[in-house]
Design an enzyme around this catalytic site. Structure first.
Site, PDB file in Angstrom:
ATOM      1  N   GLU A   6       0.830  -1.208   0.000  1.00 32.63           N
ATOM      2  CA  GLU A   6       0.000   0.000   0.000  1.00 32.63           C
ATOM      3  C   GLU A   6       0.867   1.261   0.000  1.00 32.63           C
ATOM      4  OE1 GLU A   6      -3.025   0.413  -0.573  1.00 32.63           O
ATOM      5  OE2 GLU A   6      -3.834  -1.592  -0.349  1.00 32.63           O
ATOM      6  N   CYS A 162     -14.544   2.114 -14.530  1.00 33.25           N
ATOM      7  CA  CYS A 162     -14.946   3.516 -14.361  1.00 33.25           C
ATOM      8  C   CYS A 162     -13.678   4.388 -14.429  1.00 33.25           C
ATOM      9  CB  CYS A 162     -15.664   3.677 -13.022  1.00 33.25           C
ATOM     10  SG  CYS A 162     -16.554   5.227 -12.899  1.00 33.25           S
ATOM     11  N   CYS A 169     -19.213   2.160 -19.360  1.00 37.85           N
ATOM     12  CA  CYS A 169     -20.486   2.110 -18.628  1.00 37.85           C
ATOM     13  C   CYS A 169     -21.332   0.911 -19.042  1.00 37.85           C
ATOM     14  CB  CYS A 169     -21.272   3.393 -18.825  1.00 37.85           C
ATOM     15  SG  CYS A 169     -20.406   4.824 -18.180  1.00 37.85           S
ATOM     16  N   CYS A 178     -26.247   3.909 -10.952  1.00 34.24           N
ATOM     17  CA  CYS A 178     -25.380   5.066 -11.224  1.00 34.24           C
ATOM     18  C   CYS A 178     -26.183   6.261 -11.740  1.00 34.24           C
ATOM     19  CB  CYS A 178     -24.301   4.676 -12.241  1.00 34.24           C
ATOM     20  SG  CYS A 178     -23.195   6.042 -12.610  1.00 34.24           S
TER      21      CYS A 178
HETATM   22 FE1  SF4 Z   1     -18.726   4.613 -13.702  1.00 34.70          FE
HETATM   23 FE2  SF4 Z   1     -21.360   4.837 -13.521  1.00 34.70          FE
HETATM   24 FE3  SF4 Z   1     -20.258   4.331 -15.874  1.00 34.70          FE
HETATM   25 FE4  SF4 Z   1     -20.267   2.469 -13.944  1.00 34.70          FE
HETATM   26  S1  SF4 Z   1     -22.025   3.317 -15.002  1.00 34.70           S
HETATM   27  S2  SF4 Z   1     -18.530   3.015 -15.293  1.00 34.70           S
HETATM   28  S3  SF4 Z   1     -20.024   3.736 -12.125  1.00 34.70           S
HETATM   29  S4  SF4 Z   1     -19.990   6.183 -14.645  1.00 34.70           S
END
Ligand code: SF4
Length: 368
Positions: A6, A162, A169, A178
């Site tokens: 870490e 993300c 997405c 989301c």
């Molecule tokens: Fe990120 Fe939302 Fe897209 Fe998922 S849906 S990759 S959480 S922006």
């Protein structure tokens, strides 16, 4: 092992860390072994990884655990952060959840991005109000039975799906939850009663989590409207004259003189070629004179400014400093007595130089 990884991974990519991590764990597989290491050994192993105080503090913390805590690592995030030098809130949460199963969340750059998108948090993501709320969310969301796995999964989601520029997405396992994704699909914000109320009560622009009224949703950016960042501070600009002093050693090989930096501050305890911070816009002639005076005071030997050969400039970007090294070289004949009161110094061959605790910037200087 979790602690070491870490700390190494702070501000550093996994691909860079792997070799350092393996060498470190091989050399110091236990806290007791690390506690006995010298700062010099730690700096040598850390050389090239950057942010050098991290290694130093790891070693100090290992010593503290062995000498003051009877060899027992603290087991909660609160104690880890309170008792161990170099362990901040994120690292404490990561160690406690991954190693000890404490149900506590973590917030790093990846988690900030995921949570700001999930909840359409559009205020400056580095502001204390947003950061506090993100910690509350991470602590509320964390899986009570597998906190370490949950935290690593959330960070991995940010690192692989993300991502900052082109998030995937369509493949995202949490897209149904989301708000940024829904807003992109439907073109308007999802109604959120409590946030609406809060907005009305505070007046929209005062809500510490909403986007400022002056920067509304930009539909060309989609989900990457979030998170919002404050404008980056420009790095400080610095110029340093540095001199590669060389001589023929007793076996005929070229040797270079390196000196040790002070034990605190930037690049603490690392070795470098004799260097001098310069005022901006100094003429070359003046730079040369100042560097010659600096070397002369330190070697107790006359150094003629004209004898310094200008090699060129090397630029190195530290996290907050845009550093230009103006590189000179000087060949010395015979032995030189250095004033040990000024700073520790030693002559090294090129091979020894590479194995010493020197920064990446100095390796660039030698290659100039
Ligand atoms: Fe990120 Fe939302 Fe897209 Fe998922 S849906 S990759 S959480 S922006």
């Amino acid at each position: 092992a979790v602690w070491v990884s870490e700390i190494m991974l702070q501000q550093t990519q996994v691909a860079t860390v792997i070799n350092y991590y393996n060498r470190w764990m091989q050399k110091w597989p236990t806290l007791q072994a690390l506690a006995q290491a010298s700062l010099e050994e730690v700096n040598e192993l850390w050389a090239g990884l950057g942010y050098y105080s991290r290694g130093k503090r790891l070693q100090e913390a290992a010593r503290k655990v062995v000498s003051e805590l009877a060899g027992q690592m603290p087991r909660t995030a609160e104690d880890l952060q309170k008792l161990l030098p170099g362990v901040g809130r994120y690292t404490a949460g990561a160690i406690a959840s991954i190693s000890y199963g404490q149900a506590i969340g973590v917030v790093d750059g990846n988690v900030i991005r995921v949570l700001c998108r999930l909840r359409c948090i559009g205020a400056d993501s580095s502001s204390p109000a947003v950061i506090d709320r993100l910690w509350d969310m991470a602590n509320a969301l964390v899986d009570r039975s597998r906190p370490g796995d949950f935290n690593q999964a959330l960070m991995e989601l940010g690192a692989t799906v993300c991502v900052p520029k082109a998030p995937l997405c369509g493949e995202c396992p949490v897209k149904q939850h989301c708000r940024a994704w829904r807003r992109k699909l439907f073109g308007k914000p999802t109604p959120v009663p409590d946030v609406e109320d809060c907005g009305k009560r505070l007046g929209r622009s005062l809500c510490p989590l909403c986007p400022p009224a002056t920067e509304p949703w930009d539909s060309s950016l989609g989900v990457t409207n979030f998170p919002r960042k404050a404008a980056k501070k420009q790095p400080r600009v610095a110029r340093t004259a540095t001199c590669v002093l060389e001589r023929r050693g007793c076996h005929g090989a070229l040797e270079y003189l390196i000196v040790q930096r002070p034990s605190s501050g930037l690049l603490a305890g690392l070795w470098e070629f004799p260097s001098l911070l310069l005022a901006q816009d100094l003429q070359e002639e003046k730079q040369r004179e100042m560097l010659a005076d600096h070397l002369q005071a330190w070697m107790g030997w006359p150094v003629v400014a004209g004898g310094l050969q200008l090699i060129g400039e090397v630029v190195h970007i530290f996290s907050h400093i845009h550093q230009t090294y103006v590189v000179y070289s000087l060949t010395l004949d015979g032995d030189v007595t250095l004033d040990p009161a000024l700073s520790p110094s030693r002559w090294v061959t090129e091979e020894e130089f590479d194995a010493s605790a020197v920064s990446t910037a100095m390796k660039k200087v030698l290659g100039a």
